[in-house]
Write a protein that holds these residues in place. Structure first.
Motif: not given
Length: 308
Positions: A286-303
Motif C-alpha cells: 500500500p506504500l503511503t497511499m493511506p496517508f495521502v487519501l486521509s490527508s487529502w480528505i481533511f485538507l480538502a474539507a478544511r477548504k
C-alpha cells in the motif's frame, strides 16, 4: 571562481538533505542529515540510494528551471528518495540499483506534473507521485524479463485468505517500528534517530508523531488487526505522516487541528487494511497511499470548514 562553485555545491547538498527531510514533511537540512544517518546505519546501500535519489531529483528540478523556492525547500527530492528506496528494495537483480536511480529521476518529472495538475486546488501533492510511479514500475515486472520483482511481493488470492490474529503483543516495538517503516526500516536505533530528527525540527512535530502512532496502534488493536502487522509498524507509519500533515504542516488557521489530525491518523488504519486487500491479488504494497487519501480528505474539507 572556485568559491562561487563551492557555494553552489554546498547549496545543492543542503537542498538534497532537505529533500530527504521532506519525506517526513520537514524542511530542515540538519534533520535531513539525521534521517540519512539513520537510514545508513541500518543499511549503507539504502543510505547511498536515498542520498543519490534526493540529489538527482534536486538537480532535475534545477536543470528544468523549476521555481527556486520549491527546489530550495526540497520539494523535488522527497518523492525521488522514496521511489529510489522502494524500488531498490522491491526489485531483485544487479540492475535494480540503476532502475531505482532512474525511477528517482522520473519521480522528479511526475512531481512537477502533479504540482501543475493540483495547483488550482491548493492541496499538496504529498507522496502521490512516488506511489503511482512505484506501483506502475512494479507491475511492469510481469511483462519484462529485465525487471524482476522481489519474491516477498507475492500475489495472493482473497478466496484463500485467513486473518491471523495470533502473535506476541509488544507495544514498544509498535511505536519504534511505526516511524521506521516510513523508510521501510524496522531497526530500533534508526527509529530513535528519526524521532530525534523530528524533535529537532520542532517539538510539536515529534510529539504529534508519537500521538499519531499511538492512536493508530490502539485503533488497529481495537479493530482486531493482525498483531504481526500492528507491531511491525505497518499500521503506524501512514498515521504519523497524516497527523503531521493535518495538524502541523498544513494546519492553516484550524482551531481543532490536533483533534482533526488524530482522526486522520486513526482513519489511515482502515484505509490501509482496505488498500492492502485491494492490492493483494497484485502483490503490491500500500506504500503511503493511506496517508495521502486521509490527508487529502481533511485538507480538502478544511477548504469548506476552515475551523476543523
Amino acid at each position: 571562481m572556485f568559491s562561487i562553485f563551492k557555494n553552489k555545491w554546498n547549496g545543492v547538498i543542503v537542498t538534497t538533505l532537505k529533500g530527504i527531510s521532506q519525506v517526513m514533511l520537514i524542511e530542515n537540512a540538519v534533520s535531513g542529515f539525521m534521517i540519512l544517518a539513520a537510514i545508513t546505519i541500518a543499511s549503507y546501500s539504502l543510505g547511498i540510494v536515498a542520498f543519490l535519489s534526493s540529489l538527482i531529483g534536486t538537480l532535475i528540478g534545477k536543470i528544468g528551471g523549476a521555481n527556486d523556492e520549491s527546489i530550495n525547500q526540497g520539494l523535488f527530492g522527497y518523492n525521488s528518495v522514496l521511489a529510489g528506496m522502494a524500488l531498490s528494495l522491491f526489485l531483485t537483480g544487479n540492475n535494480r540499483w540503476l532502475i531505482a536511480l532512474a525511477a528517482a529521476a522520473i519521480a522528479a518529472f511526475v512531481t512537477a506534473a502533479m504540482m501543475h495538475f493540483m495547483r488550482q486546488t491548493n492541496i499538496p501533492i504529498l507522496t502521490f507521485p512516488y506511489i503511482i510511479l512505484t506501483w506502475f514500475l512494479l507491475l511492469t515486472t510481469y511483462r519484462f524479463v529485465s525487471l524482476n520483482i522481489s519474491p516477498t511481493l507475492k500475489p495472493q488470492s482473497l478466496s484463500n485468505w485467513t486473518l491471523d490474529i495470533e502473535g506476541e503483543i509488544n507495544w514498544v516495538d509498535g511505536i519504534a517500528n511505526g516511524i521506521g517503516q516510513i523508510f521501510f526500516l524496522d531497526y530500533t536505533p534508526s527509529s530513535v534517530l528519526f524521532f530525534i530528527a523530528l524533535f529537532w525540527a520542532g517539538w510539536r512535530m515529534g510529539l504529534y508523531a508519537i500521538v499519531g502512532n499511538v492512536a493508530a496502534l490502539l485503533t488497529a488493536y481495537g479493530l482486531g488487526g493482525e498483531y504481526s502487522l500492528i507491531f511491525a509498524g505497518l499500521y503506524g507509519y501512514n498515521a504519523i505522516l497524516a497527523i503531521l500533515a493535518v495538524s502541523a504542516v498544513f494546519k492553516g488557521n484550524s482551531r481543532y487541528g490536533l483533534l482533526t489530525g488524530i482522526i486522520a491518523a486513526c482513519l489511515t488504519v482502515p484505509i490501509t487494511a482496505s488498500i492492502d486487500t485491494w492490492l493483494m491479488p497484485l502483490g503490491l504494497p500500500p506504500l503511503t497511499m493511506p496517508f495521502v487519501l486521509s490527508s487529502w480528505i481533511f485538507l480538502a474539507a478544511r477548504k469548506i470548514m476552515p475551523q476543523i
